[in-house]
Design a protein around this motif. Structure first.
Motif, PDB file in Angstrom:
ATOM      1  N   SER A 199       2.618   3.277  -2.859  1.00  0.00           N
ATOM      2  CA  SER A 199       1.325   2.589  -2.830  1.00  0.00           C
ATOM      3  C   SER A 199       0.535   2.897  -1.562  1.00  0.00           C
ATOM      4  O   SER A 199      -0.678   2.674  -1.500  1.00  0.00           O
ATOM      5  CB  SER A 199       1.531   1.075  -2.949  1.00  0.00           C
ATOM      6  N   GLN A 200       1.211   3.425  -0.514  1.00  0.00           N
ATOM      7  CA  GLN A 200       0.548   3.742   0.747  1.00  0.00           C
ATOM      8  C   GLN A 200       0.235   5.236   0.892  1.00  0.00           C
ATOM      9  O   GLN A 200      -0.231   5.671   1.944  1.00  0.00           O
ATOM     10  CB  GLN A 200       1.409   3.282   1.930  1.00  0.00           C
ATOM     11  N   SER A 201       0.510   6.024  -0.132  1.00  0.00           N
ATOM     12  CA  SER A 201       0.246   7.461  -0.091  1.00  0.00           C
ATOM     13  C   SER A 201      -1.250   7.732   0.086  1.00  0.00           C
ATOM     14  O   SER A 201      -2.076   7.015  -0.503  1.00  0.00           O
ATOM     15  CB  SER A 201       0.737   8.105  -1.388  1.00  0.00           C
ATOM     16  N   PRO A 202      -1.667   8.723   0.888  1.00  0.00           N
ATOM     17  CA  PRO A 202      -0.835   9.667   1.653  1.00  0.00           C
ATOM     18  C   PRO A 202      -0.660   9.279   3.122  1.00  0.00           C
ATOM     19  O   PRO A 202      -0.120  10.046   3.895  1.00  0.00           O
ATOM     20  CB  PRO A 202      -1.646  10.957   1.541  1.00  0.00           C
ATOM     21  N   LYS A 203      -1.127   8.089   3.523  1.00  0.00           N
ATOM     22  CA  LYS A 203      -1.065   7.707   4.937  1.00  0.00           C
ATOM     23  C   LYS A 203       0.296   7.140   5.332  1.00  0.00           C
ATOM     24  O   LYS A 203       0.732   7.294   6.470  1.00  0.00           O
ATOM     25  CB  LYS A 203      -2.165   6.696   5.257  1.00  0.00           C
TER      26      LYS A 203
END
Length: 491
Positions: free
Chosen positions: A420-424
């Motif tokens: 859910s946090q892709s790409p950071k």
């Protein structure tokens, strides 16, 4: 009769001869010592470098195949890709305890070659998988087969090289060639216009190459200096004399001593090694499995992404080459470089975590590349464990335990990278900041423990004797670094 041999392997004149009790007097000259080292470097080093390079290449392949459509073709959802990174290390972890026994019983060269060939075959089978279950099963088997490689390499390092020679050789075999060339190879493979998906070609090509390399290692890597096919009978005896000053043992196959394991569990220096390994493994989990995905977030195409990932590996390769070379000429800098590499990696992770990708893309990408320093502490950590551990069972246990902690860290690490946090991947990058800090702290404490233990031994037992017969006696009696009061730690 007995006589002493000067321990200095590179003496300018012939050493005082060693009498083996059979009337055979064997002197060791500077020229002989250099010839032995050259022969070892020409045969042993290329084989171990090949083995470890393929191990890294095969593991990094997962990240590159993700860029080329693996996730879509295998219908991976949620955290399934992260679990493919973790499940490899469940197999790795499950095999480490059997490895502790097998490494003291099997010929080490044959063991490494067999594992290489089998895991190459498994990698080829990855191309046949079309769902999470199949990929996960093969990844688990790959972990089982690769579990022996790192502990075996640590034993081989201490078996063939003097302590001052080990950091540079460790940098060679624990290299980042795979990171540099893996991106280039994946870029080239990406231009194959075949009937299969690109990611399948990556697995097939890497796997077939590893099978061939396994056969080469099986037949080419000797099990010990005493069995080296490239040494004549005299050189086999001279090799034992050359390596005697290590006082950590030369032969790999000896009696299993439970007391050696208990000693390691009571040794605070071992806990520093383990904490350093944990920090490295956590960082490695993110960089190995998610580095291409992080870089793809900068807006590059799939082909450009695999190329843009190579500078990070180049930073690792150049930095560890320079620092290990310096440590060869300047003693007792290994812990300092261990801490330095950790701090540089942490700076890179902080930059990646805090800078805005949209407005500060170049600076953020520089942070990604700075994290390439993460390999520096690992190289020095491994060489210190090899150099500072005496006793066959204790060496095997340290190799196994390092691999266990390494596996645990690599199991845990990918779970911080939430899809859910892709790409950071804010949580994952935060975890890597912590891992670099842990590595740095472990290096500082390890330095202090070795420094003050050497001072204590000098005060209690006097200055150490570097005679080669002392080292040979320690090897014959299978003494650990703690049992051998003549032993002094490098740091």
């Amino acid at each position: 009769m007995t006589s002493k041999v000067q321990s200095e392997a590179y003496a300018a004149k012939p050493m005082e001869p060693l009498d083996h009790g059979q009337g055979e007097i064997i002197p060791l000259t500077q020229a002989q010592a250099r010839r032995l080292l050259l022969k070892t470097d020409l045969v042993v080093m290329p084989l171990v470098v090949l083995s470890m390079t393929l191990a890294f290449l095969d593991k990094n392949a997962l990240g590159y195949t993700a860029i080329y459509g693996l996730k879509d073709d295998a219908h991976l959802v949620g955290q399934q890709y992260s679990w493919l990174g973790s499940i490899f290390y469940f197999g790795y972890l499950a095999m480490e305890f059997p490895n502790l026994y097998l490494m003291t019983r099997l010929p080490i060269g044959k063991y490494v070659g067999t594992c290489l060939a089998l895991w190459g075959a498994c990698l080829c089978f990855m191309a046949l998988c079309h769902n999470f279950g199949g990929l996960a099963t093969i990844r688990f088997l790959l972990g089982i087969l690769e579990a022996a490689i790192l502990p075996c390499m640590m034993i081989i390092n201490s078996m063939w090289y003097l302590r001052e020679e080990q950091p540079l050789r460790t940098a060679f075999w624990y290299n980042t060639f795979a990171g540099v060339f893996g991106g280039i190879l994946s870029y080239a493979i990406g231009h194959i216009n075949g009937s299969m998906s690109t990611w399948k070609y990556i697995f097939l090509i890497y796997g077939a190459t590893t099978v061939l390399a396994g056969a080469l290692v099986f037949f080419g890597l000797p099990d010990s200096p005493a069995k080296a096919w490239f040494f004549n009978a005299e050189e086999k005896n001279l090799a034992l004399i050359r390596l005697a000053p290590n006082q950590t043992g030369i032969e790999a196959n000896k009696k299993f001593h439970v007391a050696h394991i208990i000693e390691a569990l009571r040794d605070p220096k071992c806990y520093c090694i383990w904490l350093g390994v944990l920090g490295y493994a956590l960082a490695n989990a993110g960089l190995t499995n998610f580095n291409p995905l992080i870089i793809s977030g900068y807006g590059f195409s799939a082909a450009r992404t695999v190329l843009m990932a190579t500078p990070q590996a180049a930073v690792a390769m150049v930095s560890q080459a320079i620092l290990t070379t310096i440590s060869f000429f300047k003693p007792n800098l290994r812990c300092i470089f261990w801490v330095f590499g950790s701090v540089m990696g942490m700076i890179g992770a902080v930059m990646l975590h805090s800078l805005n990708v949209e407005t500060q893309r170049n600076a953020s990408l520089a942070g990604v590349y700075l994290m390439g320093f993460y390999n520096v502490p690992w190289v020095f950590l491994l060489s210190l464990s090899s150099s500072n551990t005496g006793g066959a069972t204790k060496k095997s246990f340290m190799g196994m335990s390092i691999a266990v902690v390494y596996a645990v860290g690599n199991i845990i690490g990918p779970q911080f990278f939430l899809s859910s946090q892709s790409p950071k991947y804010a949580l994952g990058i935060g975890m890597m900041i912590f891992s670099f800090a842990l590595m740095a702290a472990a290096g500082l404490v390890y330095h202090g423990l070795c420094f003050f233990e050497n001072k204590r031994r000098d005060s209690k037992y006097g200055m150490p004797h570097d005679d080669a017969d002392v080292g040979l006696e320690a090897d014959r009696n299978d003494l650990t670094d703690v049992q051998n009061t003549n032993f002094r730690y490098t740091y």
